[in-house]
Design a protein around this motif. Structure first.
Motif, PDB file in Angstrom:
ATOM      1  N   VAL A 147      39.198  32.196  39.039  1.00  0.00           N
ATOM      2  CA  VAL A 147      40.076  31.982  37.894  1.00  0.00           C
ATOM      3  C   VAL A 147      39.566  32.836  36.735  1.00  0.00           C
ATOM      4  CG1 VAL A 147      40.699  29.655  38.601  1.00  0.00           C
ATOM      5  CG2 VAL A 147      38.710  30.001  37.133  1.00  0.00           C
ATOM      6  N   HIS A 148      40.441  33.061  35.763  1.00  0.00           N
ATOM      7  CA  HIS A 148      40.081  33.852  34.582  1.00  0.00           C
ATOM      8  C   HIS A 148      40.499  33.061  33.344  1.00  0.00           C
ATOM      9  CE1 HIS A 148      40.240  36.899  37.800  1.00  0.00           C
ATOM     10  NE2 HIS A 148      39.274  37.484  37.105  1.00  0.00           N
ATOM     11  N   ASN A 193      42.196  33.841  27.549  1.00  0.00           N
ATOM     12  CA  ASN A 193      42.098  33.725  29.003  1.00  0.00           C
ATOM     13  C   ASN A 193      42.940  34.845  29.612  1.00  0.00           C
ATOM     14  OD1 ASN A 193      44.751  32.748  28.649  1.00  0.00           O
ATOM     15  ND2 ASN A 193      44.113  30.610  28.833  1.00  0.00           N
ATOM     16  N   CYS A 194      43.598  34.581  30.721  1.00  0.00           N
ATOM     17  CA  CYS A 194      44.364  35.627  31.381  1.00  0.00           C
ATOM     18  C   CYS A 194      45.649  35.975  30.648  1.00  0.00           C
ATOM     19  CB  CYS A 194      44.684  35.220  32.818  1.00  0.00           C
ATOM     20  SG  CYS A 194      45.883  33.858  32.942  1.00  0.00           S
ATOM     21  N   TYR A 195      46.040  35.167  29.679  1.00  0.00           N
ATOM     22  CA  TYR A 195      47.285  35.432  28.951  1.00  0.00           C
ATOM     23  C   TYR A 195      47.247  36.810  28.290  1.00  0.00           C
ATOM     24  CZ  TYR A 195      50.779  35.440  25.283  1.00  0.00           C
ATOM     25  OH  TYR A 195      51.814  35.803  24.457  1.00  0.00           O
ATOM     26  N   TRP A 215      30.923  39.343  37.666  1.00  0.00           N
ATOM     27  CA  TRP A 215      30.971  38.239  38.630  1.00  0.00           C
ATOM     28  C   TRP A 215      31.599  36.986  38.061  1.00  0.00           C
ATOM     29  CZ3 TRP A 215      30.400  40.628  42.787  1.00  0.00           C
ATOM     30  CH2 TRP A 215      29.503  41.681  42.887  1.00  0.00           C
ATOM     31  N   GLY A 216      32.064  37.015  36.814  1.00  0.00           N
ATOM     32  CA  GLY A 216      32.718  35.844  36.270  1.00  0.00           C
ATOM     33  C   GLY A 216      31.738  34.797  35.802  1.00  0.00           C
ATOM     34  N   CYS A 228      45.943  30.458  34.877  1.00  0.00           N
ATOM     35  CA  CYS A 228      45.016  31.531  35.243  1.00  0.00           C
ATOM     36  C   CYS A 228      44.358  31.264  36.586  1.00  0.00           C
ATOM     37  CB  CYS A 228      43.960  31.705  34.150  1.00  0.00           C
ATOM     38  SG  CYS A 228      44.645  32.154  32.544  1.00  0.00           S
ATOM     39  N   GLY A 229      45.016  30.444  37.401  1.00  0.00           N
ATOM     40  CA  GLY A 229      44.515  30.148  38.736  1.00  0.00           C
ATOM     41  C   GLY A 229      45.382  30.738  39.832  1.00  0.00           C
ATOM     42  N   HIS A 230      46.700  30.707  39.626  1.00  0.00           N
ATOM     43  CA  HIS A 230      47.616  31.213  40.642  1.00  0.00           C
ATOM     44  C   HIS A 230      47.970  32.674  40.374  1.00  0.00           C
ATOM     45  CE1 HIS A 230      48.024  26.844  41.033  1.00  0.00           C
ATOM     46  NE2 HIS A 230      48.277  27.105  42.296  1.00  0.00           N
TER      47      HIS A 230
END
Length: 426
Positions: A311-312, A325-327, A339-340, A403-405
């Motif tokens: 996830v991001h 976040n991913c937005y 590596w997150g 930010c998971g899918h």
């Protein structure tokens, strides 16, 4: 569990942000990953810059034995999971509008996403090349056979990706290709002329749980319960499958402890014990491996297990603004050493430990590292929302971005390219 923004900010300061995670048939869930530790070195996910690359547990086979469905072998020394993303002017395998089966939570363009660059990246292994995905070969291989994806909503996306990859060569009529839901948990795509099915079975824990209802499963993290040694309830629906793709991870992320039930869920007097999450996850892996060994024939069936989908949810991890976040992310993470978050469960090492003991040749699909670079490819805000968004959410898209899918077409198509490669060239 809904996490107020104040708690979210506090968790970011601790380096463990909450996970905004959408389950396909339920409203948005806010899942907080409470603790974790590095397990990258166990899986061999560290960069070659730091250490020689190590693969996951190898597929075990006897000398001279040919795995089911294999048509060739990979190049010697080829690790298809170690590589980089390269720009591909040819674009994706299909367009969103060309696949009528894409479910609304994955159809990002339909729900307002304008940019399309996230569709044009191709995975390039360092030491070899991936074989091109061949829909005709895939369907001919599945003639008179069944392929099934088992797990949670990430397996669900993996399933729809495979459907979109193969359906384009089937005449666009209902009789030739169709999707039906048979018993609620089972969704089936059928290619009539091939007498082939590609199926998805909802079982977020693989074992029987109080989250098994595919429609009503909004169970708070601390209230999730799994029944010990109960895989046969679901497993009865898996018998006869020729290509099986398992996945389970994110639903186990409830904290330090997990609830295990000894008796059946319909019993009045039940015994529930709280055990370390790692122990509970190990129980599930042992049950799955035992079921596979007892119910599948390695000369006829191939079994895969997909590793953790990253996830991001915390942009500070890749050096961006602290609150993000991913937005609105439209570019990849280009740092090969990225590596997150450290907020990952130590239970992931259980996969490697238990699979090494397995007598059945199971292929691990290591999608974790390659997907970690793709902060640009999540569904974010571009999806159907099952609950109306509040004015506060609408004013702050970061607060409800998924930010998971993953959007389709996109990253999960590459997962299926890896699956294709390991199926035919193990």
């Amino acid at each position: 569990m809904d996490v107020p923004l104040s708690s979210s900010a506090a968790l970011r300061r601790k380096g463990c942000p909450p996970l905004y995670f959408f389950i396909p048939v339920a409203p948005i869930l806010f899942i907080t990953i409470l603790y974790g530790e590095h397990f990258l070195i166990i899986f061999g996910w560290q960069s070659e810059v730091h250490r020689p690359h190590q693969t996951l547990s190898p597929v075990k086979k006897k000398d001279g034995e040919k795995l089911a469905f294999a048509v060739g072998e990979a190049e010697r020394g080829c690790d298809i999971f170690s590589g980089r993303w390269v720009w591909d002017e040819r674009g994706p395998h299909y367009q969103e509008a060309e696949c009528p089966f894409i479910s609304s939570p994955l159809a990002c363009q339909e729900y307002g996403r304008v940019d399309t660059d996230y569709q044009n990246w191709r995975w390039q292994p360092h030491s070899c090349s991936l074989p091109s995905f061949n829909a005709s070969l895939m369907l001919e291989t599945l003639r008179d056979k069944r392929m099934m994806f088992v797990g949670d909503s990430l397996s669900w996306g993996h399933f729809y990706s495979m459907v979109c990859l193969v359906q384009k060569i089937i005449p666009p009529s209902y009789d030739a290709r169709s999707i039906t839901a048979w018993n609620g948990s089972l969704t089936v795509f059928k290619a009539k002329d091939y007498n082939a099915t590609i199926e998805f079975y909802w079982a977020p824990f693989l074992l029987e749980s109080n989250s098994d209802n595919p429609v009503i499963h909004r169970i708070k993290e601390n209230d999730r319960v799994v029944r010990r040694d109960s895989i046969n309830k679901h497993g009865d629906h898996w018998k006869g499958v020729d290509i099986m793709v398992f996945n389970t991870y994110i639903w186990w992320m409830t904290g330090l402890k997990f609830k295990i039930q000894e008796g059946a869920f319909d019993e009045d007097d039940i015994d529930i014990a709280e055990v370390p999450t790692e122990e509970a996850y190990r129980m599930a892996m042992k049950s799955m491996l035992r079921w596979v060994n007892e119910n599948m024939d390695p000369s006829k069936t191939r079994v895969f297990f997909t590793t953790m989908s990253p996830v991001h949810i915390n942009s500070i991890e890749w050096g961006a603004h602290e609150y993000g976040n991913c937005y609105n992310q439209t570019d990849l993470i280009h740092d090969a050493n990225y590596w997150g978050s450290d907020c990952r469960k130590s239970v992931m090492k259980v996969i490697d430990e238990e699979f090494r003991k397995s007598r059945y040749p199971i292929t691990l699909l290591n999608i974790t590292q390659m997907s970690s670079y793709r902060k640009d490819a999540h569904t974010s805000i571009y999806k159907k929302h099952w609950d109306p968004l509040t004015p506060e959410q609408l004013a702050d898209p970061v607060s409800y971005a998924d930010c998971g899918h993953w959007c389709l077409p996109g990253v999960q198509d590459t997962w299926n390219e890896l699956l294709f490669a390991k199926l035919f060239y193990p």
